[in-house]
Design a protein around this motif. Structure first.
Motif, PDB file in Angstrom:
ATOM      1  N   UNK A 298       0.825  -1.196   0.000  1.00  0.00           N
ATOM      2  CA  UNK A 298       0.000   0.000   0.000  1.00  0.00           C
ATOM      3  C   UNK A 298       0.867   1.257   0.000  1.00  0.00           C
TER       4      UNK A 298
ATOM      5  N   UNK B  64      -9.732   3.708  -3.003  1.00  0.00           N
ATOM      6  CA  UNK B  64      -9.252   3.348  -1.674  1.00  0.00           C
ATOM      7  C   UNK B  64      -9.922   2.086  -1.170  1.00  0.00           C
TER       8      UNK B  64
ATOM      9  N   UNK C 129     -11.396   1.468   1.587  1.00  0.00           N
ATOM     10  CA  UNK C 129     -12.705   1.721   2.186  1.00  0.00           C
ATOM     11  C   UNK C 129     -13.570   2.607   1.301  1.00  0.00           C
TER      12      UNK C 129
ATOM     13  N   UNK D 110     -13.778   5.510   0.554  1.00  0.00           N
ATOM     14  CA  UNK D 110     -13.633   6.941   0.842  1.00  0.00           C
ATOM     15  C   UNK D 110     -14.613   7.794   0.053  1.00  0.00           C
ATOM     16  N   UNK D 111     -15.866   7.349  -0.052  1.00  0.00           N
ATOM     17  CA  UNK D 111     -16.867   8.187  -0.716  1.00  0.00           C
ATOM     18  C   UNK D 111     -17.180   9.369   0.180  1.00  0.00           C
TER      19      UNK D 111
END
Lengths: 524, 340
Positions: B49, B90, B92, B94-95
């Motif tokens: 990452x 991303x 998760x 990241x909205x």
């Protein structure tokens, strides 16, 4: 004053309902009784003796306008300052960043009347810094209250900033947004709940403030209530204004309640540690300078100004007065009040943590409600109640301590709750299973577990009582001067040296309990 | 795979970065050709990452990165992430929780261009009609597709995806993976994935770069990587493998499961994959059946060799072996690695 209804932690969801045990409920009820007196009593005082409005509508409108203007103005500036300090100390890579974060919260410790004293001492006639007509009135009040309530916003916005998923800001950057655009379109909108909470917190505080506005001669509700109380035998006008002010405070509280219920909690998925923003050159210098300026203004200035006033006064041999006796009285009553409050808080905390449910929810609301009401209105209500139903209690120390307990109960209860929540109720079961009765369990298991919370609660209450002014003014026995009252009355009368000396003593005495409280708050 | 006329989309050289005492990247190097799909595969904590974030510009590092020939990272050079024109999805997603799906997707687009492009890209990911929904009203799979649409909308040259499937239910994963591959091919975007799931890496990529402790151990096509791992660790990481220790002499190495040619001499590790292990009952047994797992279309039988090592065989659904049954085990293929 750092914990409050707007930052209180709720007991863990999912705690098992305990069986039986009405003893705790009775104790909690008794503990809460004093807290329920003010609104009821005020209502009776106002409605009881006739239906004509005791205050002319023109005056009422004027007070409404003044109060509203000040509240709105202070809320805007205080939240802006708090946002700046919170953002800089959480997001920017600064030397001693954590130190700055704590320092920026410290101005909370300075009572508003001491802040007003500093302003008057610094700029008034024979001012320490500048000799000019002091900014009395709106400007002075706005200045003082903004600078000294900004920490409320600072403390509320820090966890707010930490909850934001850093990935959303990185995603915006990745999509080409400049730093300013990211802040405006991604950070601020996600900060909205914390911003609203801080705004309400600051608004409530400004609405309730008495010390600063009375010394700086700005006519808000609180100042008018006191003037009417002192000036007239008929207590209905002051009671009427108190009721209105109390109603305004309750409205703010209800709005905050509603708002908090609607905002969904964020899922606590462990997130990647956010890299701090590295600044260099002038933005870095500017951030550090701005922070330093704020701390200087909020902490350094009062200390310096008071110290200089004292020195000047000593030079011209102004008598410092009966400071020792006042200090002892303040300490004495604060210690007693802290002990009494902690004892009252223990059953309340037991009920809310060991028997969670709708009823204990009401208990919490009642407790926090009493805490949030402006102290001057509580004072007026308490005086009315005593004169109507318990004459012998009027102007006694016992009554004063009871009212302190009623006001500051949630501080002690909240801290105790924190300790109890961390200790599983199974421990008490285990003790019973091993053959120890309820009293033994209480002494050997429950109390030791609750102890850290009780100590922290006592420290909080001690601090609050030391600083308290309006309720003390109204309820104290004749001639019972505390440090707070000395500072306030000396300033009002123009004896700046005396006031400054008392102010320095107050701040000095507050330091140890303050450290205890602050390190707990900010360690989360 | 690549030819002289193909361009390099990303060229990362000797990326080095530590966080305190922990080394995240240790001379990490990778080439990604235009239009290709590359997956960086490695265990948790290997730095994959971080490598992605350095390429995107969210972290700094020593070394150099070029994107389509433009140097974005080098000693003395650092282009800010908002200027790199690299899309990122991303883990998760990241909205932006306070914007609608349309708001999210339109975020990276310049003012005038929005409406039509948003519709276009939502159609591409199969989410037409959901423009006005809020992120918290969407399922995991839908959220992931919005994140993808948001990154694709500004037509980036390269798109980076950080473990995009790890938050989806297992049942959804395969389907979403295949759809994603199709979408990327249609958009003709170069993509770099990061994952710890070797099945996913082998299934979706043109090239897989296996990473360990901050550096790339081997980068190759999935097929080549699987059958010609560079060392024992890579072999074991990429798929099921069992290892027998032996000594090689005169160009051969003998083991309980067979003899193999090798150029190595001395102590060696012999790595066999279950699909190359056979079981027979008619010959002199050299092992005992220790257990088996049944998968419907095949089974994985574990056998304990008389000499001690355990070996697995992947065979069809029949016959079913009993625990304790003696059998003869042989391997038809193996890889030999020197033992340090």
């Amino acid at each position: 004053m750092t914990a409050g209804p707007l930052t209180a932690r709720q007991p863990e969801v999912g705690q098992i309902r305990r069986r039986g045990g009405w003893g705790w409920w009775v104790a909690a009820g008794v503990a809460l009784l004093p807290a329920l007196i003010p609104p009821v009593s005020l209502l009776f005082q106002v409605i009881g003796t006739g239906t004509t409005l005791a205050v002319p509508p023109g005056r009422l409108a004027e007070l409404m306008l003044n109060t509203a203007m000040l509240t709105v103005a202070v809320t805007i500036t205080a939240v802006t300052i708090g946002l700046a300090t919170a953002w800089t100390t959480t997001r920017v890579a600064l030397p001693f960043r954590k130190g700055w974060m704590t320092l920026a919260a410290l101005p909370l410790v300075v009572p508003s009347y001491v802040a007003a004293l500093s302003l008057i001492a610094a700029t008034g006639p024979s001012g320490v810094i500048v000799e000019s007509p002091t900014p009395y009135g709106f400007v002075g009040s706005w200045l003082v209250l903004s600078v000294f309530t900004a920490p409320l916003a600072h403390l509320t916005l820090i966890p707010g900033l930490r909850t934001i998923d850093p990935a959303t800001e990185e995603a915006a950057t990745g999509l080409g947004a400049s730093r300013w655009r990211v802040f405006a379109t991604v950070t601020l909108p996600q900060l909205k709940p914390a911003l609203v909470s801080s705004g309400l917190l600051v608004g409530l505080y400004t609405l309730s403030d008495f010390g600063a506005v009375s010394l700086l001669r700005y006519d808000t509700f609180t100042r008018a209530i006191y003037t009417l109380y002192r000036g007239q035998i008929d207590r209905r006008p002051s009671a009427t204004l108190s009721l209105i002010l109390m109603a305004l405070a309750i409205v703010i509280l209800l709005v905050e309640r509603r708002y908090r219920a609607r905002v969904p909690l964020h899922s606590g998925r462990p997130r990647r540690e956010r890299p701090l923003l590295s600044l260099s050159g002038w933005p870095r210098a500017a951030s550090i300078s701005a922070l330093t300026l704020y701390i200087m203004l909020a902490l350094g200035l009062p200390l310096a100004v008071m110290a200089v006033s004292v020195f000047r006064g000593l030079e011209s041999e102004q008598i410092v007065g009966s400071l020792g006796a006042e200090a002892v009285r303040s300490l004495g009553v604060a210690i007693v009040a802290a002990l009494v409050t902690v004892i009252l808080a223990f059953p309340v905390a037991m009920v809310t943590t060991r028997r969670p449910g709708r009823l204990s929810g009401w208990v919490e609301s009642a407790m926090w409600g009493a805490y949030s009401l402006p102290h001057i209105t509580v004072g007026v209500a308490a005086v009315g109640f005593a004169l109507a139903s318990a004459r012998s209690l009027y102007q006694t120390l016992i009554y004063l301590v009871i009212i302190y307990g009623a006001i500051f109960l949630p501080q002690a209860a909240g801290a105790t709750q924190d300790s109890l929540v961390r200790a599983s109720p199974e421990l008490e079961d285990a003790s019973r299973g091993l053959g120890r009765g309820p009293v033994a369990t209480l002494m050997r298991v429950t109390l030791p577990l609750a102890w850290p919370g009780l100590v922290a609660g006592a420290a909080l209450v001690f601090l609050s009582v030391m600083k308290e002014l309006p309720a003390t003014l109204l309820l104290r026995p004749n001639g019972f001067e505390t440090l707070a009252i000395r500072i306030w009355s000396s300033t009002a009368e123009g004896f700046i040296t005396r006031a400054s000396a008392a102010g320095l003593v107050l701040l000095a005495v507050s330091i140890v309990p303050l450290f205890l409280v602050m390190s707990r708050e900010l360690s989360d | 795979m690549s030819s002289a006329t193909d361009r390099l989309a990303i060229r990362a050289r000797d990326l080095t970065r530590s966080f305190g005492d922990a080394v995240a990247l240790d001379h990490f190097s990778l080439d990604v050709w235009e239009g290709g799909v590359v997956t960086i595969l490695g265990p948790s904590g290997c730095g994959k990452t971080t490598a992605l974030r350095v390429i995107a510009g969210f972290e700094n590092a020593g070394g150099s990165v070029e994107i389509h020939g433009r140097t974005v990272l080098a000693p003395g050079v650092f282009t800010r992430p908002e200027r790199r024109r690299v899309g990122m999805v991303f883990q998760d997603y990241a909205l932006f929780p306070h914007m609608t799906v349309a708001g999210n997707v339109a975020y990276g687009l310049p003012r005038g261009d929005r409406g039509p492009r948003v519709g276009e890209v939502l159609e591409l990911v199969g989410l037409t009609g959901l423009e006005d929904r809020m992120p918290n009203e969407l399922s995991g799979g839908q959220q992931q597709r919005v994140a993808l649409a948001r990154s694709l909308a500004p037509k980036p040259e390269v798109i980076l995806l950080d473990e995009p499937f790890s938050n989806l239910d297992a049942s959804l994963r395969d389907r979403v993976r295949r759809e994603l591959r199709t979408i990327l091919a249609e958009a003709r975007t170069t993509a770099v994935f990061v994952t710890h799931d070797q099945e996913e890496a082998l299934a979706t990529s043109d090239i897989v770069a296996v990473m360990r402790d901050g550096r790339v151990l081997q980068a190759d096509t999935p097929g080549h990587l699987y059958s010609n791992p560079a060392d024992r660790w890579v072999a074991e990481f990429l798929g099921d493998a069992d290892v027998l220790e032996s000594v090689a002499r005169d160009g051969r190495v003998d083991t309980a499961v067979g003899a193999f040619d090798t150029d190595l001499l001395g102590s060696v590790s012999v790595v066999v994959r279950p699909e190359n292990v056979q079981i027979s009952l008619g010959e002199t047994p050299n092992a005992v059946v220790a257990g088996s797992e049944f998968f419907g279309h095949d089974q994985l039988v574990t056998l304990a060799l008389h000499e001690g090592t355990r070996v697995r065989a992947r065979i069809g659904p029949r016959p079913v072996y009993r625990v304790g049954q003696p059998a003869r085990v042989r391997a038809t293929d193996a890889r030999i690695f020197a033992r340090p």
